[in-house]
Scaffold this active site. Sequence first.
Site, PDB file in Angstrom:
ATOM      1  N   ARG A   1      -5.227   0.731  -7.003  1.00 62.42           N
ATOM      2  CA  ARG A   1      -4.004   1.322  -6.425  1.00 62.42           C
ATOM      3  C   ARG A   1      -3.501   2.456  -7.307  1.00 62.42           C
ATOM      4  O   ARG A   1      -2.779   3.336  -6.849  1.00 62.42           O
ATOM      5  CB  ARG A   1      -2.907   0.259  -6.312  1.00 62.42           C
ATOM      6  CG  ARG A   1      -3.201  -0.846  -5.308  1.00 62.42           C
ATOM      7  CD  ARG A   1      -1.949  -1.694  -5.105  1.00 62.42           C
ATOM      8  NE  ARG A   1      -2.232  -2.955  -4.429  1.00 62.42           N
ATOM      9  CZ  ARG A   1      -2.281  -3.115  -3.122  1.00 62.42           C
ATOM     10  NH1 ARG A   1      -2.071  -2.096  -2.318  1.00 62.42           N
ATOM     11  NH2 ARG A   1      -2.537  -4.297  -2.611  1.00 62.42           N
TER      12      ARG A   1
ATOM     13  N   GLY B   1       0.774  -1.240   0.000  1.00 60.09           N
ATOM     14  CA  GLY B   1       0.000   0.000   0.000  1.00 60.09           C
ATOM     15  C   GLY B   1       0.801   1.284   0.000  1.00 60.09           C
ATOM     16  O   GLY B   1       0.337   2.306  -0.504  1.00 60.09           O
TER      17      GLY B   1
ATOM     18  N   ASP C   1      -4.679   1.752  10.988  1.00 60.02           N
ATOM     19  CA  ASP C   1      -6.097   1.514  11.257  1.00 60.02           C
ATOM     20  C   ASP C   1      -6.208   1.025  12.707  1.00 60.02           C
ATOM     21  O   ASP C   1      -6.218   1.828  13.637  1.00 60.02           O
ATOM     22  CB  ASP C   1      -6.573   0.500  10.215  1.00 60.02           C
ATOM     23  CG  ASP C   1      -8.063   0.222  10.246  1.00 60.02           C
ATOM     24  OD1 ASP C   1      -8.831   1.090  10.664  1.00 60.02           O
ATOM     25  OD2 ASP C   1      -8.461  -0.880   9.841  1.00 60.02           O
TER      26      ASP C   1
END
Length: 181
Positions: free
Chosen positions: A168, A47, A106
């Site tokens: 992405r 990511g 997160d």
Amino acid sequence: MRAMFTAGNGPVQIPAETLANRVKELGAQIAQDYQGKTPHLICVLNGAFIFMADLVRAIPLPLTLDFISISSYGNAYRTSGEVELLKDLRLPIHGRDVIVVEDIVDTGLTLSYLLDYLEARKPASVRVAALLSKPSRRQVEVPIHYLGFEIEDAYVYGYGLDRAQFDRNLPFITSLHPEEE
Ligand code: IMP
Ligand code: MG
């Protein structure tokens, strides 16, 4: 054909220009803090790859970098907290000033695992640069020294972050409507 570059209809929308400006600010801040040092940036795949690419170009210092890949089990959108190392570092970090480059924090479980893993290898220092943080979802406290944006609890994608592996390549960050998760 699959429609390209389509924004979701969720609550978080960060345009490309806003991302670019903030990443430049983070780079300038890092350059100031690490003056006279040679930081070693570790990109957490997959990511963070676009954030990393933009961030290093905003840090006018001699630096080295490496990549690590870890996966947290769970469904496509939520972590279970169980973490597995998929690709290890290539370079030693002993005595180095490490900056972990993460896409999003997160629950904090992935980063917490990673920080333990890195500390065991005795770097001189470790700091975290995260593009995004969802503080309302935190299960463990983790330090974030350089934060791009604090966001509400929505599933975000684009600019390196995926939606079930796709999207992405979106140049901006967008989010799912809560009912789509
Ligand atoms: P955490 O362990 O719950 O902090 O989440 C860690 C990883 O889950 C992040 O590094 C991301 O790769 C992924 N993740 C968490 N939230 C999102 C999101 O909203 N979009 C895309 N990936 C996410
Ligand atoms: Mg990640």
